[in-house]
Design a protein around this motif. Sequence first.
Motif, PDB file in Angstrom:
ATOM      1  N   GLU A 111     -15.169  -6.353   1.829  1.00 48.30           N
ATOM      2  CA  GLU A 111     -15.442  -5.350   2.852  1.00 48.30           C
ATOM      3  C   GLU A 111     -15.316  -5.962   4.256  1.00 48.30           C
ATOM      4  OE1 GLU A 111     -15.284  -2.354   2.949  1.00 48.30           O
ATOM      5  OE2 GLU A 111     -16.299  -1.812   4.816  1.00 48.30           O
ATOM      6  N   LEU A 112     -15.828  -7.199   4.413  1.00 50.98           N
ATOM      7  CA  LEU A 112     -15.691  -7.853   5.723  1.00 50.98           C
ATOM      8  C   LEU A 112     -14.213  -8.094   6.038  1.00 50.98           C
ATOM      9  CD1 LEU A 112     -18.595 -10.497   5.624  1.00 50.98           C
ATOM     10  CD2 LEU A 112     -18.492  -8.432   6.996  1.00 50.98           C
ATOM     11  N   LEU A 113     -13.461  -8.496   5.014  1.00 46.44           N
ATOM     12  CA  LEU A 113     -12.035  -8.757   5.212  1.00 46.44           C
ATOM     13  C   LEU A 113     -11.278  -7.462   5.557  1.00 46.44           C
ATOM     14  CD1 LEU A 113      -9.616 -10.710   5.049  1.00 46.44           C
ATOM     15  CD2 LEU A 113      -9.386 -10.042   2.649  1.00 46.44           C
ATOM     16  N   ARG A 114     -11.595  -6.385   4.833  1.00 47.95           N
ATOM     17  CA  ARG A 114     -10.908  -5.110   5.088  1.00 47.95           C
ATOM     18  C   ARG A 114     -11.101  -4.675   6.541  1.00 47.95           C
ATOM     19  NH1 ARG A 114     -11.542   0.002   5.639  1.00 47.95           N
ATOM     20  NH2 ARG A 114     -13.806  -0.216   5.673  1.00 47.95           N
ATOM     21  N   LYS A 115     -12.343  -4.805   7.009  1.00 46.64           N
ATOM     22  CA  LYS A 115     -12.637  -4.408   8.392  1.00 46.64           C
ATOM     23  C   LYS A 115     -11.833  -5.245   9.381  1.00 46.64           C
ATOM     24  CE  LYS A 115     -17.402  -2.743   8.199  1.00 46.64           C
ATOM     25  NZ  LYS A 115     -18.702  -3.392   8.105  1.00 46.64           N
ATOM     26  N   ARG A 116     -11.633  -6.518   9.049  1.00 51.47           N
ATOM     27  CA  ARG A 116     -10.882  -7.401   9.966  1.00 51.47           C
ATOM     28  C   ARG A 116      -9.378  -7.092   9.910  1.00 51.47           C
ATOM     29  NH1 ARG A 116      -8.713  -8.957  13.405  1.00 51.47           N
ATOM     30  NH2 ARG A 116      -8.585 -10.979  14.434  1.00 51.47           N
ATOM     31  N   LEU A 117      -8.884  -6.796   8.683  1.00 52.71           N
ATOM     32  CA  LEU A 117      -7.435  -6.589   8.540  1.00 52.71           C
ATOM     33  C   LEU A 117      -6.941  -5.290   9.161  1.00 52.71           C
ATOM     34  CD1 LEU A 117      -6.568  -7.841   4.930  1.00 52.71           C
ATOM     35  CD2 LEU A 117      -5.711  -8.758   7.092  1.00 52.71           C
ATOM     36  N   ILE A 118      -7.858  -4.320   9.353  1.00 48.17           N
ATOM     37  CA  ILE A 118      -7.383  -3.066   9.962  1.00 48.17           C
ATOM     38  C   ILE A 118      -7.324  -3.167  11.482  1.00 48.17           C
ATOM     39  CG2 ILE A 118      -8.033  -1.503   8.064  1.00 48.17           C
ATOM     40  CD1 ILE A 118     -10.547  -0.774   9.544  1.00 48.17           C
ATOM     41  N   GLU A 119      -7.774  -4.298  12.030  1.00 45.69           N
ATOM     42  CA  GLU A 119      -7.670  -4.437  13.490  1.00 45.69           C
ATOM     43  C   GLU A 119      -6.208  -4.646  13.882  1.00 45.69           C
ATOM     44  OE1 GLU A 119     -10.574  -7.128  15.245  1.00 45.69           O
ATOM     45  OE2 GLU A 119     -12.037  -6.419  13.785  1.00 45.69           O
ATOM     46  N   ALA A 164      -9.673 -12.206  -9.323  1.00 46.36           N
ATOM     47  CA  ALA A 164     -10.111 -10.827  -9.036  1.00 46.36           C
ATOM     48  C   ALA A 164      -9.841 -10.494  -7.574  1.00 46.36           C
ATOM     49  CB  ALA A 164     -11.595 -10.673  -9.356  1.00 46.36           C
ATOM     50  N   GLN A 165     -10.160 -11.425  -6.673  1.00 40.84           N
ATOM     51  CA  GLN A 165      -9.912 -11.173  -5.242  1.00 40.84           C
ATOM     52  C   GLN A 165      -8.412 -11.086  -4.949  1.00 40.84           C
ATOM     53  OE1 GLN A 165     -12.005 -13.994  -2.740  1.00 40.84           O
ATOM     54  NE2 GLN A 165     -14.019 -13.364  -3.475  1.00 40.84           N
ATOM     55  N   ALA A 166      -7.599 -11.853  -5.678  1.00 43.40           N
ATOM     56  CA  ALA A 166      -6.148 -11.793  -5.444  1.00 43.40           C
ATOM     57  C   ALA A 166      -5.620 -10.395  -5.768  1.00 43.40           C
ATOM     58  CB  ALA A 166      -5.437 -12.848  -6.290  1.00 43.40           C
ATOM     59  N   LYS A 167      -6.152  -9.823  -6.854  1.00 44.88           N
ATOM     60  CA  LYS A 167      -5.700  -8.477  -7.246  1.00 44.88           C
ATOM     61  C   LYS A 167      -6.211  -7.432  -6.258  1.00 44.88           C
ATOM     62  CE  LYS A 167      -5.006  -9.591 -12.066  1.00 44.88           C
ATOM     63  NZ  LYS A 167      -5.600  -9.693 -13.373  1.00 44.88           N
ATOM     64  N   ILE A 168      -7.480  -7.599  -5.817  1.00 46.43           N
ATOM     65  CA  ILE A 168      -8.040  -6.671  -4.818  1.00 46.43           C
ATOM     66  C   ILE A 168      -7.180  -6.746  -3.546  1.00 46.43           C
ATOM     67  CG2 ILE A 168     -10.020  -6.212  -3.310  1.00 46.43           C
ATOM     68  CD1 ILE A 168     -11.830  -7.396  -5.536  1.00 46.43           C
ATOM     69  N   LEU A 169      -6.817  -7.977  -3.180  1.00 46.54           N
ATOM     70  CA  LEU A 169      -6.015  -8.161  -1.959  1.00 46.54           C
ATOM     71  C   LEU A 169      -4.652  -7.474  -2.083  1.00 46.54           C
ATOM     72  CD1 LEU A 169      -5.695  -9.527   0.831  1.00 46.54           C
ATOM     73  CD2 LEU A 169      -4.712 -11.488  -0.357  1.00 46.54           C
ATOM     74  N   ASP A 170      -4.012  -7.622  -3.253  1.00 44.60           N
ATOM     75  CA  ASP A 170      -2.709  -6.961  -3.458  1.00 44.60           C
ATOM     76  C   ASP A 170      -2.831  -5.464  -3.182  1.00 44.60           C
ATOM     77  OD1 ASP A 170      -1.591  -9.342  -4.160  1.00 44.60           O
ATOM     78  OD2 ASP A 170      -1.587  -8.966  -6.315  1.00 44.60           O
ATOM     79  N   ASP A 171      -3.877  -4.843  -3.742  1.00 45.70           N
ATOM     80  CA  ASP A 171      -4.063  -3.396  -3.557  1.00 45.70           C
ATOM     81  C   ASP A 171      -4.368  -3.052  -2.098  1.00 45.70           C
ATOM     82  OD1 ASP A 171      -3.661  -3.101  -6.218  1.00 45.70           O
ATOM     83  OD2 ASP A 171      -5.775  -2.933  -6.759  1.00 45.70           O
ATOM     84  N   LEU A 172      -5.258  -3.865  -1.499  1.00 44.95           N
ATOM     85  CA  LEU A 172      -5.642  -3.620  -0.110  1.00 44.95           C
ATOM     86  C   LEU A 172      -4.425  -3.692   0.812  1.00 44.95           C
ATOM     87  CD1 LEU A 172      -7.937  -3.272   1.963  1.00 44.95           C
ATOM     88  CD2 LEU A 172      -8.241  -5.750   1.952  1.00 44.95           C
ATOM     89  N   LEU A 173      -3.579  -4.694   0.583  1.00 46.32           N
ATOM     90  CA  LEU A 173      -2.410  -4.859   1.458  1.00 46.32           C
ATOM     91  C   LEU A 173      -1.425  -3.707   1.284  1.00 46.32           C
ATOM     92  CD1 LEU A 173      -1.834  -8.729   1.248  1.00 46.32           C
ATOM     93  CD2 LEU A 173      -2.823  -7.423   3.125  1.00 46.32           C
ATOM     94  N   ILE A 174      -1.309  -3.204   0.054  1.00 46.81           N
ATOM     95  CA  ILE A 174      -0.421  -2.045  -0.158  1.00 46.81           C
ATOM     96  C   ILE A 174      -0.924  -0.864   0.677  1.00 46.81           C
ATOM     97  CG2 ILE A 174       0.336  -0.296  -1.848  1.00 46.81           C
ATOM     98  CD1 ILE A 174       0.475  -2.618  -3.908  1.00 46.81           C
ATOM     99  N   THR A 175      -2.242  -0.622   0.629  1.00 47.24           N
ATOM    100  CA  THR A 175      -2.762   0.529   1.400  1.00 47.24           C
ATOM    101  C   THR A 175      -2.585   0.313   2.901  1.00 47.24           C
ATOM    102  OG1 THR A 175      -4.983  -0.371   1.272  1.00 47.24           O
ATOM    103  CG2 THR A 175      -4.504   1.396  -0.240  1.00 47.24           C
ATOM    104  N   LEU A 176      -2.595  -0.945   3.333  1.00 44.23           N
ATOM    105  CA  LEU A 176      -2.458  -1.212   4.770  1.00 44.23           C
ATOM    106  C   LEU A 176      -0.998  -1.394   5.190  1.00 44.23           C
ATOM    107  CD1 LEU A 176      -5.410  -3.754   5.262  1.00 44.23           C
ATOM    108  CD2 LEU A 176      -5.412  -1.314   5.746  1.00 44.23           C
ATOM    109  N   GLY A 177      -0.086  -1.359   4.210  1.00 37.39           N
ATOM    110  CA  GLY A 177       1.345  -1.534   4.526  1.00 37.39           C
ATOM    111  C   GLY A 177       1.680  -2.946   4.979  1.00 37.39           C
TER     112      GLY A 177
END
Length: 216
Positions: free
Chosen positions: A67-75, A92-105
């Motif tokens: 959650e802290l990372l997501r907030k930082r990456l949308i800046e 687990a975090q690597a897979k979460i990151l893959d998904d998060l980056l897809i949503t953020l383009g």
Amino acid sequence: MKNIIFIAPPAAGKGTQSEILMKNHGYIHISTGDLLRKEVESKSELGLRLTEIMSSGELVSDEIVTELLRKRLIEKDTETGFILDGYPRNIAQAKILDDLLITLGKKIGAAIYLDMDVDTAMHRALGRLSCPECGRGYNKYEEATKPKNEGFCDDCNIALTSRSDDTEETFKIRFNAYIENTEPLLDYYKELGILNVIDNSGTPSETSALIESVIK
Ligand code: AMP
């Protein structure tokens, strides 16, 4: 600019290499350890819970860190190129990151592994110092990065401090957590074809030259 993930044992010099990349290329450095320490300093309810976990050397839960990372990456500043330091720390975090980056383009262009043995990493951890004012990192045991005036920042002339988790006992716990959780990431990124192994046994500038050849 390629977005980068650093994978390395604790105290391998990810922070130092990130500083060099920031200066030379304008990368944004995102360290989940720093984001968590900021939360601790804010003395928020979450920060108080984190203090104990972090000073024990154990990992914080995936949910909190993500959650802290997501907030930082949308800046907005992350659009030019960022370095992830300290995340992902497990599959687990690597897979979460893959998904998060897809949503953020966004996507990762290189996973850079700073390869070094445990004794060198521990020696570096025990000598590590930083300036509480400007954040500049030093190492009292290494010629290339030791402060000119022992114990004081070259730029601010303020007394340097060490991290509370850079003790021998906590280092061992953090190193074991690294072997167990983080090393499997090497195969993960190898399979994705973006793993780059860098010999990190030399000076910071030797390591930096090797990293330059990867990001070009
Ligand atoms: P670092 O500054 O990367 O050495 O991180 C310091 C401490 O913050 C670690 O020992 C963990 O307790 C916590 N931490 C940092 N990043 C993560 C992460 N991605 N997952 C879980 N805990 C983390």
